[in-house]
Design an enzyme around this catalytic site. Structure first.
Site, PDB file in Angstrom:
ATOM      1  N   ASP A  39       2.348  -7.517 -47.379  1.00 41.92           N
ATOM      2  CA  ASP A  39       0.886  -7.614 -47.460  1.00 41.92           C
ATOM      3  C   ASP A  39       0.458  -8.874 -48.193  1.00 41.92           C
ATOM      4  OD1 ASP A  39       0.733  -5.285 -46.105  1.00 41.92           O
ATOM      5  OD2 ASP A  39       0.343  -4.024 -47.866  1.00 41.92           O
ATOM      6  N   GLU A 114      11.585   4.458 -13.369  1.00 33.39           N
ATOM      7  CA  GLU A 114      10.839   4.333 -14.630  1.00 33.39           C
ATOM      8  C   GLU A 114       9.774   5.412 -14.689  1.00 33.39           C
ATOM      9  OE1 GLU A 114       8.982   0.537 -14.398  1.00 33.39           O
ATOM     10  OE2 GLU A 114      10.896  -0.493 -14.301  1.00 33.39           O
ATOM     11  N   LYS A 116       6.017   6.666 -14.799  1.00 31.43           N
ATOM     12  CA  LYS A 116       4.722   6.134 -14.388  1.00 31.43           C
ATOM     13  C   LYS A 116       3.730   6.481 -15.502  1.00 31.43           C
ATOM     14  CE  LYS A 116       1.628   5.516 -10.536  1.00 31.43           C
ATOM     15  NZ  LYS A 116       0.445   5.311 -11.341  1.00 31.43           N
ATOM     16  N   ASP A 118       0.484   6.750 -17.695  1.00 30.00           N
ATOM     17  CA  ASP A 118      -0.903   6.971 -17.323  1.00 30.00           C
ATOM     18  C   ASP A 118      -1.822   6.303 -18.346  1.00 30.00           C
ATOM     19  OD1 ASP A 118      -3.011   7.873 -15.916  1.00 30.00           O
ATOM     20  OD2 ASP A 118      -2.894   9.943 -16.598  1.00 30.00           O
ATOM     21  N   TYR A 226       6.501  -3.278 -18.215  1.00 24.00           N
ATOM     22  CA  TYR A 226       7.384  -2.822 -17.145  1.00 24.00           C
ATOM     23  C   TYR A 226       7.650  -3.836 -16.043  1.00 24.00           C
ATOM     24  CZ  TYR A 226       2.766  -1.582 -15.280  1.00 24.00           C
ATOM     25  OH  TYR A 226       1.464  -1.609 -14.889  1.00 24.00           O
ATOM     26  N   LYS A 313       4.638  11.260  -7.682  1.00 23.06           N
ATOM     27  CA  LYS A 313       3.729  11.885  -8.647  1.00 23.06           C
ATOM     28  C   LYS A 313       4.096  13.357  -8.814  1.00 23.06           C
ATOM     29  CE  LYS A 313      -0.172   9.577  -9.370  1.00 23.06           C
ATOM     30  NZ  LYS A 313      -1.337   9.506  -8.983  1.00 23.06           N
ATOM     31  N   CYS A 407     -33.189  27.042 -25.596  1.00 24.55           N
ATOM     32  CA  CYS A 407     -31.981  27.315 -26.374  1.00 24.55           C
ATOM     33  C   CYS A 407     -31.554  28.777 -26.210  1.00 24.55           C
ATOM     34  CB  CYS A 407     -32.245  27.004 -27.845  1.00 24.55           C
ATOM     35  SG  CYS A 407     -30.866  27.462 -28.913  1.00 24.55           S
ATOM     36  N   CYS A 410     -32.176  30.438 -29.914  1.00 29.34           N
ATOM     37  CA  CYS A 410     -33.467  30.583 -30.588  1.00 29.34           C
ATOM     38  C   CYS A 410     -34.659  30.446 -29.647  1.00 29.34           C
ATOM     39  CB  CYS A 410     -33.580  29.581 -31.734  1.00 29.34           C
ATOM     40  SG  CYS A 410     -33.846  27.903 -31.171  1.00 29.34           S
ATOM     41  N   CYS A 425     -30.899  21.379 -28.867  1.00 29.62           N
ATOM     42  CA  CYS A 425     -31.925  22.273 -29.373  1.00 29.62           C
ATOM     43  C   CYS A 425     -32.517  21.585 -30.596  1.00 29.62           C
ATOM     44  CB  CYS A 425     -31.318  23.618 -29.770  1.00 29.62           C
ATOM     45  SG  CYS A 425     -32.455  24.586 -30.776  1.00 29.62           S
ATOM     46  N   CYS A 431     -32.632  27.548 -35.997  1.00 23.99           N
ATOM     47  CA  CYS A 431     -31.734  28.054 -34.961  1.00 23.99           C
ATOM     48  C   CYS A 431     -30.432  28.524 -35.605  1.00 23.99           C
ATOM     49  CB  CYS A 431     -31.506  26.929 -33.943  1.00 23.99           C
ATOM     50  SG  CYS A 431     -30.345  27.352 -32.650  1.00 23.99           S
TER      51      CYS A 431
HETATM   52  S1  IVH Z   1       4.916  -1.453 -11.463  1.00 24.09           S
HETATM   53  C1  IVH Z   1       2.977  -3.309  -7.467  1.00 24.09           C
HETATM   54  N1  IVH Z   1       5.681   0.296 -13.182  1.00 24.09           N
HETATM   55  O1  IVH Z   1       0.653   2.196 -11.770  1.00 24.09           O
HETATM   56  C2  IVH Z   1       2.601  -2.530  -8.633  1.00 24.09           C
HETATM   57  N2  IVH Z   1       3.395   0.298 -12.540  1.00 24.09           N
HETATM   58  O2  IVH Z   1      -0.279   2.256  -8.913  1.00 24.09           O
HETATM   59  C3  IVH Z   1       3.699  -2.586  -9.583  1.00 24.09           C
HETATM   60  N3  IVH Z   1       2.051   1.999 -13.680  1.00 24.09           N
HETATM   61  O3  IVH Z   1      -1.466  -0.570 -11.763  1.00 24.09           O
HETATM   62  C4  IVH Z   1       3.401  -1.826 -10.775  1.00 24.09           C
HETATM   63  N4  IVH Z   1       3.672   2.829 -14.889  1.00 24.09           N
HETATM   64  O4  IVH Z   1      -0.961   0.492 -13.993  1.00 24.09           O
HETATM   65  C5  IVH Z   1       4.650  -0.179 -12.482  1.00 24.09           C
HETATM   66  N5  IVH Z   1       6.530   1.791 -14.729  1.00 24.09           N
HETATM   67  C6  IVH Z   1       5.499   1.314 -14.034  1.00 24.09           C
HETATM   68  C7  IVH Z   1       4.207   1.842 -14.148  1.00 24.09           C
HETATM   69  C8  IVH Z   1       3.167   1.318 -13.373  1.00 24.09           C
HETATM   70  C9  IVH Z   1       2.383   2.897 -14.592  1.00 24.09           C
HETATM   71  C10 IVH Z   1       0.691   1.837 -13.112  1.00 24.09           C
HETATM   72  C11 IVH Z   1       0.174   0.435 -13.188  1.00 24.09           C
HETATM   73  C12 IVH Z   1      -0.232   0.064 -11.798  1.00 24.09           C
HETATM   74  C13 IVH Z   1      -0.289   1.391 -11.121  1.00 24.09           C
HETATM   75  C14 IVH Z   1       0.110   1.184  -9.678  1.00 24.09           C
END
Ligand code: IVH
Length: 669
Positions: A39, A114, A116, A118, A226, A313, A407, A410, A425, A431
């Site tokens: 720090d 990998e 996916k 979210d 990724y 998915k 409400c 009340c 409200c 209330c």
């Molecule tokens: S590769 C050509 N790897 O999914 C697209 N995408 O539907 C290549 N996402 O916009 C993307 N995890 O936001 C890739 N391990 C992963 C991912 C990933 C999530 C998302 C990403 C992309 C969307 C594609």
């Protein structure tokens, strides 16, 4: 006297050293210096930069804490378009994908699987090892330049580590709000009477669009990288580039795996269907990519997505059930929120009987009617929500739901201010659910901590006509209390003692206890720090308030409005006369011992005899420190039930001592 160092040289050295220490800390979980030393270095760098603004490097490690305001994000064109992935939901589709790939490039194909993630896609550009731009996906061709916000994300290097990197390259990844931070944020919002964030993805996306990067920094976003993009890539395969970017300082989730066949891919998908819940971010599937770059090129793209990758998915955790009724709840701030009562249904392992509908707009958007068959889903959200109506099952005589105009508690006419999703409200003082919720908030642990009083007694006191606001609590007499049903003298006197003790509660908590809209415990602390007494707060102008870091328009207006009401002023004056603290020191955790001093703890899982929050407070009150992630310098992991195996594995690997609930409690006894 030692000769003064050249400031440019000192800035350079400090930057280099801090970057190196950050890399060691975040990538290798190694702390080479104490927090104090670290720090001090950062502070010195900040001071130097302030004295010599011309020497400030846009990628200085001081930028991690934010402070840059961007009024309008610049639109930038992506060097490589940001495409999407084609989605599949079945094993059959995946086998088809594999067939197509092998037909085009032969049987010698290797995949990388990998998670996916979210979150929110981000593109990161580096020139000569320096971060130069962070951009959102936008429409895939052009996105927003959100560089200042990206600089606050610690999983993203501002300076590439090592030497062997191309002059110009891009890394893509997914920015996310860790689930734990999401929950904390929502707890705070709930306390402040604010609308809850729907899910971590929206929260991450909203955070990235903040104009003030200091707010972004405070949210502790993460980023899993990724992919790697560059003309003349030095790598042959995607796997090689993942390993390389990880060495350069990007955070790559170690969940990826090379798979030699579609069977291996399917096994990976199956394994992660349950394991994905151990991760700090919500995932909704698996991305399968052809590993070899030449083969990727051979396969090419369709208009929207690559032919060399596919997203599998997981089926959304959704169930169909019947909507029995809509209940309207009135909260502490008067907000009226609809809650759906459902025929009980099993969803992702738990029985669901209620679902959130957020607000009136949502009822309209879904076109909900009583008796409808609806789908409830549990996504990244904590509370299940209704996502869709099955119109084919709608009873012929069903009627649209009419949102109440008055409400439900009340009878006052509801109001809705412009831009607000909720109806309110306005009968704040008459209330019942509002009054009771305000009192319950006032006595709660994080506010005045009057633990001898509970919601039941509050109800009795209200019904008896003794208490209708917080100040009335301090006028209670032993006779009044002891006269309540099922209340002995002893309990009555304990309540009075507990009320007396609450007069020692620090100023910021008293402020929080008042329940001013949008003033949660963190905001209350900020206010108490900058405006040391209630007189200063009452007298503060809009300008005074917004000048405080993290106090925005909404909070400022809410505070001003609060004190414009003479009844609020009178309430504060009565509380002041009762002896509550309206100035002075700010709350710190009350210390019970220093048994845990110098030790860090990670809490994981659920516990039998104690809540997570209590556990955190216990650790703090005995001098320990709770941290969120497992690193080599961690001392203890307190492990409850349902703790993720990945965490356990990591802790074991690093040789960290693991404590059960009992063992921990032994430690402080
Ligand atoms: S590769 C050509 N790897 O999914 C697209 N995408 O539907 C290549 N996402 O916009 C993307 N995890 O936001 C890739 N391990 C992963 C991912 C990933 C999530 C998302 C990403 C992309 C969307 C594609």
């Amino acid at each position: 006297m030692a000769p003064e160092k050249d400031p440019a040289q000192e800035i350079k050295e400090l930057t280099h050293r801090i970057n190196y220490l950050n890399y060691q800390y975040y990538q290798n979980s190694v702390s080479e210096v104490s927090d104090f030393e670290f720090d001090a270095m950062l502070k010195r760098l900040q001071d130097l930069e302030e004295q010599h603004p011309d020497l400030r490097d846009p990628n200085s490690p001081t930028q991690r804490v934010g402070g840059t305001i961007t009024k309008n994000f610049k639109t930038v064109t992506h060097r490589y378009p940001m495409l999407s992935l084609s989605n599949t939901y079945s094993e059959e589709d995946l086998r088809e994908f594999d067939k197509r790939v092998r037909k085009a490039i032969g049987d010698e194909v290797e995949y990388v699987c990998e998670q996916k993630f979210d979150g929110v896609a981000i593109s990161l550009t580096y020139e000569n090892g320096q971060f130069v731009q962070g951009a959102t996906r936008g429409d895939g061709t052009r996105g927003d330049d959100i560089s200042a916000n990206v600089r606050t994300i610690r999983d993203i290097p501002l300076q590439v580590h090592g030497q062997n990197y191309p002059d110009l390259f891009e890394v893509r990844g997914e920015v996310f709000l860790p689930l734990q931070v999401f929950e904390e944020l929502n707890t705070e919002r709930e306390e402040a009477g604010e609308q809850l964030l729907a899910n971590p993805r929206n929260a991450a996306s909203g955070t990235l669009k903040q104009q003030d990067s200091a707010i972004v920094a405070s949210r502790k976003l993460g980023c899993f990288s990724y992919s790697f993009h560059c003309n003349n890539s030095p790598f042959q395969t995607h796997a090689e580039s993942l390993q390389a970017i990880q060495k350069w300082g990007f955070k790559v989730s170690d969940t990826w795996r090379k798979c030699g066949s579609i069977e291996d891919v399917l096994a990976y998908i199956k394994e992660w269907e349950t394991r994905r819940h151990e991760l700090p971010i919500a995932t909704d599937g698996v991305v399968v990519k052809v590993n070899n770059y030449n083969l990727q090129e051979e396969l090419g793209f369709t208009a929207k997505s690559p032919r060399w990758a596919i997203a599998y998915k997981y089926p959304a955790m959704s169930s169909a059930t019947k909507l029995i009724d809509i209940q309207y709840q009135v909260g502490r701030t008067g907000a009226v929120t609809p809650v759906a009562l459902l025929e009980p249904v099993l969803l992702a392992g738990t029985v669901v009987k209620r679902a959130s509908v957020h607000n009136a707009n949502e009822i309209q958007r879904l076109d909900l009617r009583l008796g409808d068959t609806v789908f409830v889903e549990k996504g990244g959200e904590i509370i299940p929500k209704i996502t869709e109506v099955d119109f084919s099952k709608r009873p012929a005589d069903s009627q649209p739901i009419l949102y109440p105009t008055h409400c439900p508690a009340c009878g006052s006419e509801l109001v809705r201010s412009e831009g607000e999703a909720n109806f309110y409200c306005p009968n704040e003082k008459g209330c019942e659910p509002q009054i009771r919720a305000k009192l319950e908030h006032f006595i709660s642990r994080k506010a005045m901590n009057i633990d001898e009083l509970g919601p039941k007694t509050i109800e009795q006191l209200y019904k008896a006509g003794y208490v209708s606001n917080a100040a009335d609590l301090y006028d209670l007499t032993l006779e009044q209390l002891a006269g309540l049903e099922r209340m002995g003298e002893k309990s009555a006197s304990n309540i009075l003692k507990s009320l007396e003790k609450s007069k020692e509660v620090a100023y910021d908590r008293v402020l929080f206890a008042l329940g001013i809209r949008f003033v949660g415990s963190t905001v209350a602390k900020k206010l108490a720090e900058h405006l040391p007494d209630i007189v200063a707060l009452r007298g503060a102008t809009y300008e005074d308030l917004v000048a405080i870091n993290e106090i925005g328009d909404r909070i400022a207006n809410s505070i001003i409005e609060y004190f414009q009401d003479p009844e609020h002023v009178q309430l504060v004056e009565r509380l002041q006369a009762a002896g509550l603290k309206f100035k002075g020191e700010i709350s710190t955790v009350e210390m019970e011992s220093d048994k845990l001093a110098g030790n860090t703890f990670v809490i994981s899982g659920v516990f039998e005899s104690i809540s997570r929050e209590e556990l955190q407070q216990l650790i703090a009150s005995h001098g320990g420190k709770v941290v969120s992630s497992i690193s080599a310098k961690l001392n203890y992991l307190v492990a409850g039930d349902k703790m993720g195996p990945a965490k356990l594995e990591k802790a074991n690997k690093l040789g960290i001592q693991i404590l059960s609930e009992d063992q921990f409690l032994q430690m402080i006894r």
